[in-house]
Structures are given as structure tokens and as C-alpha cells.
Enzyme design. Structure first.
Site, PDB file in Angstrom:
ATOM      1  N   SER A   1      17.013 -35.100 -63.728  1.00 27.93           N
ATOM      2  CA  SER A   1      15.686 -34.636 -63.282  1.00 27.93           C
ATOM      3  C   SER A   1      15.444 -35.093 -61.851  1.00 27.93           C
ATOM      4  O   SER A   1      15.142 -36.256 -61.599  1.00 27.93           O
ATOM      5  CB  SER A   1      14.581 -35.170 -64.208  1.00 27.93           C
TER       6      SER A   1
ATOM      7  N   PHE B   1      19.844 -42.601 -57.516  1.00 23.70           N
ATOM      8  CA  PHE B   1      19.555 -42.605 -56.077  1.00 23.70           C
ATOM      9  C   PHE B   1      18.424 -43.559 -55.717  1.00 23.70           C
ATOM     10  O   PHE B   1      17.549 -43.218 -54.912  1.00 23.70           O
ATOM     11  CB  PHE B   1      19.205 -41.197 -55.580  1.00 23.70           C
TER      12      PHE B   1
ATOM     13  N   SER C   1      16.692 -46.345 -53.821  1.00 24.73           N
ATOM     14  CA  SER C   1      16.801 -47.111 -52.576  1.00 24.73           C
ATOM     15  C   SER C   1      16.525 -48.583 -52.840  1.00 24.73           C
ATOM     16  O   SER C   1      15.495 -48.932 -53.408  1.00 24.73           O
ATOM     17  CB  SER C   1      15.816 -46.566 -51.542  1.00 24.73           C
TER      18      SER C   1
ATOM     19  N   ASN D   1       2.569 -38.548 -52.078  1.00 27.79           N
ATOM     20  CA  ASN D   1       1.808 -37.909 -50.999  1.00 27.79           C
ATOM     21  C   ASN D   1       1.869 -38.764 -49.742  1.00 27.79           C
ATOM     22  O   ASN D   1       2.124 -38.253 -48.643  1.00 27.79           O
ATOM     23  CB  ASN D   1       0.358 -37.679 -51.424  1.00 27.79           C
TER      24      ASN D   1
ATOM     25  N   GLU E   1      11.746 -37.543 -51.391  1.00 28.53           N
ATOM     26  CA  GLU E   1      10.278 -37.509 -51.456  1.00 28.53           C
ATOM     27  C   GLU E   1       9.778 -36.100 -51.772  1.00 28.53           C
ATOM     28  O   GLU E   1       8.697 -35.693 -51.349  1.00 28.53           O
ATOM     29  CB  GLU E   1       9.643 -38.017 -50.147  1.00 28.53           C
TER      30      GLU E   1
ATOM     31  N   ARG F   1       1.627 -22.414 -53.806  1.00 33.19           N
ATOM     32  CA  ARG F   1       0.760 -22.515 -54.985  1.00 33.19           C
ATOM     33  C   ARG F   1      -0.681 -22.741 -54.563  1.00 33.19           C
ATOM     34  O   ARG F   1      -1.612 -22.145 -55.136  1.00 33.19           O
ATOM     35  CB  ARG F   1       1.266 -23.655 -55.871  1.00 33.19           C
TER      36      ARG F   1
END
Length: 419
Positions: free
Chosen positions: A168, A194, A196, A277, A401, A413
Site C-alpha cells: 500500500s 521505505f 526514512s 499536508n 509524501e 477532486r
């Protein structure tokens, strides 16, 4: 951040330059200076200019001289980051009562842009660490905030954000890592990909499934290094971002106290997205710093490199290319700062603007860095020249991100839902 403000008084804005022989060198005096049209201090308050100066100075003195070595030897520069934390850069938008600097999203973007001129990879990790600290500060209770935030803000402890899984990525709401309640602990099973800082960091902000399918079944847990059942995969070999390790984070019957849950059950996906965000603004800021540095590198190279009996700066074709690069740089900065203000103010257009900024800035800044490499010719492809590292380090910003394809989905959207 008080220390940063004090230090700023002794730092000259724009008094850095970027060049490269066998290593990256920032000089204390930039002979040509920064052209007014791309000056990153334009439009800032006096206070913002002060901590921008501090960040540029720190990038010049503590990061840039080591940028190539950290990349080539894959060094996670703990001590350098702790020095950055002494200036308030470990918890830039975390509240002051738990050790943060309490600055705005715009202030944060300004700082990350400046730091990234010294080392994109290290600054990008610092931005992720800041995001994790903010999530705990914002969604944690007082006990959690007091337990974790002070050490994160001082960077005595380091944090990692754990959302992506092997199955996912963009479809984050389909994550499978499970957390089953057993007494006063959650038992975690699954893996994250992945990550960090994975393996080298101390605090893992983990999105996991405590309920049914979809986003409403996801909760957020803070898992501390050393917890039984927590382990890590091999260190990944990457194109860029080599000053920060990347590993899988693995949970095998890993018992995490219920007291380490941020927010209520089922709020984890919302917490993750709110963190992202800001993360999108932060990572775009890192791209912006690389692009700013690359424009200066390209300009300086054009002024000294001779072909056909004259410097490249006399080529109208390359003049136009440089002008386009500068225009894209400034346009990126303006959009990014607008998005940062919208996020700070909690405006209804904030999510869309953050997505627009992440999409536009990371795409255009990669184009700028890549064009700067092209202007360098064969030299740009040598690791003795900094421009190639900027290209390698910011390429991934178009992926993480939230991929830039997902950014387009979010923007479309929003447009169609309001039509």
C-alpha cells in the site's frame, strides 16, 4: 529559536556562494551576490529574515562542507542535526511549552528552503522528524506531549513516520499492519516500507489497523525503539537521500501500550493526512532550496566556462534557459508560500493548495536542477560538482509524501466537487 534570532544578527543575508571542486564549498562572501529578482528574502518580515539568515549560515558552515561525504559514505549526521536543534530547528512548528519553536508554516518553509541549499537529504529528514514531532504535539495528550516532544525538539531522540507498506503506497487506506487490543496493550503485526531513518531513529509514528477496512479502521500508535517484536530490514541502496538510512520497519507480536495511541481509535488516517499536508509543504521547500542553489551554480558556471572563444553567458540560448529557470524558481516560491499561509490559517483551500504546491514545485524544481546540470555539460555529471547531487536528491520528492499523480487527483477532486 531565541538562539537563532541572536545568531542571525551576525549573519549577512545572501552572503553565501556555492561552488564545487573536489568538495562542496560555501564561501562567506558571494562575489556576484543574489540577483534581486530571485532573492528569497523578498517579502519577508524582519524576524523571518533573521532566522532565514541563520538557516543559510548553518547550511553553509555545518552542512555544505560535508554534503558530498555524507552522500558517498551514507552517513546519518546525528551531531550536525543536534546542532541544528540548538537553533530551534528540531521542532520548528511544535509548541514552545514542550520545547518547540512555535513558528508558522511559512516560517518553516523559509527555514527548510535555506537549509536545503546545504544538504537536501539531511534537510528532508529533518522535515520528516519535524512532522512527527508536530503530530505528537497536536494529537497527543499532555502526558504524551511531555514524554516525547522535548527530546524530539532537541533531537536527542529522532523520529520516523510509518505509513507506507509493501502493498500500500498511494492507496494508503488499504494498509494491513494490524494492532489487536489485548488488555492494556496493542499487539502489532505487519511491516512498513521505505521508512526514512528506519533502524537509526528512536520513535516511530505508526499507522495501523485497529478496526475494519478503509480509513476509519486506522489508528496511530507511537512505538519506541527497543520494544520487543520491533525489528528492521536491510538498509536500502538509493539513488539519492543517502545521508538518511531507509529500511523496512517490521512488527512481530510487538506489544505497544494503549497509552501510546495518538487520538482515539479510528482517527489515525486523518492524523496521517493532516501530517502529510504540512509534509508536502516541507518537502517542496527542500526542492526549492536545491533549485535556488542550482540556479546560482548554473549562472556562475556560465560566467567562467568558455566555448567557441567566449563565455557561455554570451549565448542567448543559455541566457533564455537561465531566465526560464529563474522564473520557475520564483513562481514556485510564491505558490509554496501561499500554500503555507493557507495551511497555517486553516483555510478550506489549504489541502488543494498544498497539493498544487507539492506538484508544481517538485516538478519545476527538478526541471531547474536538471537544466543546471545540462548547462554544466560533462562536468555536471561528475560527483566533484554539486549540481548532480541536487538532481539525485530531489528526484524522489516527486514520489514521496503522496506521488505527484495523487496530487493531481486531489486537485481535480476538489475542482469537480465544487462545480
Amino acid at each position: 529559536m531565541a538562539a537563532a534570532r541572536a545568531l542571525a544578527r551576525g549573519v549577512l543575508l545572501g552572503s553565501y556562494s556555492i561552488c564545487r571542486s573536489r568538495s562542496l564549498i560555501f564561501n562567506s562572501v558571494q562575489k556576484r551576490g543574489i540577483a534581486a529578482c530571485i532573492d528569497p528574502s523578498i517579502g519577508l518580515t524582519d524576524e523571518q529574515k533573521e532566522f532565514q539568515k541563520v538557516a543559510f549560515d548553518f547550511a553553509a558552515n555545518e552542512m555544505a562542507p560535508h554534503m558530498a561525504e555524507w552522500d558517498q559514505k551514507e552517513i546519518f549526521p546525528v551531531e550536525a542535526m543536534r546542532k541544528a536543534a540548538q537553533l530551534g530547528f528540531g521542532g520548528i512548528y511544535v509548541n514552545p511549552d514542550v520545547g518547540g519553536s512555535g513558528l508558522s508554516r511559512l516560517d518553516t518553509s523559509i527555514i527548510f528552503e535555506a537549509l536545503s541549499t546545504g544538504c537536501v537529504s539531511t534537510t528532508a529528514y529533518i522535515s520528516i522528524h519535524n512532522m512527527c514531532a508536530w503530530m505528537i504535539d497536536t494529537f497527543g495528550n499532555n502526558e504524551q506531549r511531555e514524554k516525547f516532544c522535548p527530546d524530539l525538539c532537541s533531537m536527542q531522540r529522532f523520529a520516523s513516520y510509518c505509513l507506507t507498506e509493501p502493498g500500500s503506497g498511494s492507496d494508503a487506506a488499504s494498509l494491513l499492519t494490524s494492532a489487536n487490543l489485548k488488555g492494556d496493550h496493542y499487539i502489532l503485526n505487519g511491516s512498513k516500507a521505505f521508512i526514512s531513518g528506519g533502524g537509526d531513529t528512536d520513535v516511530y509514528v505508526v499507522m495501523c489497523r485497529t478496526g475494519g477496512k478503509g480509513p476509519k479502521g486506522i489508528s496511530c500508535l507511537v512505538v519506541e525503539k527497543g520494544t520487543p517484536g520491533l525489528s528492521f530490514g536491510k538498509k536500502e541502496k538509493k539513488v539519492g537521500w543517502n545521508s538518511q538510512p531507509t529500511r523496512a520497519v517490521i512488527f512481530e507480536d510487538c506489544a505497544v501500550p494503549v497509552t501510546n495511541r495518538l487520538g482515539a481509535e479510528g482517527e489515525g488516517f486523518s492524523i496521517a493526512m493532516k501530517g502529510l499536508n504540512g509534509g508536502r509543504i516541507n518537502i517542496a521547500s527542500c526542492s526549492l532550496g536545491a533549485a535556488h542553489a542550482s540556479v546560482l551554480l548554473a549562472r556562475d558556471h556560465m560566467c567562467v566556462r568558455k566555448q567557441f572563444g567566449e563565455t557561455l553567458s554570451n549565448s542567448q540560448f543559455l541566457q533564455f534557459r537561465l531566465a526560464e529557470m529563474a522564473t520557475k524558481l520564483v513562481a514556485s516560491r510564491l505558490l509554496l508560500r501561499q500554500a503555507a499561509v493557507a495551511l497555517q490559517e486553516g483555510r478550506p483551500d489549504a489541502v488543494s493548495l498544498c497539493s498544487m504546491a507539492k506538484l508544481f514545485v517538485t516538478d519545476e524544481c527538478f526541471s531547474i536542477c536538471n537544466q543546471a546540470l545540462q548547462i554544466h555539460g560533462g562536468y555536471g555529471y561528475l560527483k566533484d560538482y554539486a549540481v548532480q547531487q541536487y538532481v539525485r536528491d530531489i528526484r524522489v520528492h516527486q514520489i514521496l509524501e503522496g506521488t505527484n499523480e495523487v496530487m493531481r487527483m486531489i486537485i481535480a477532486r476538489s475542482l469537480l466537487s465544487e462545480s
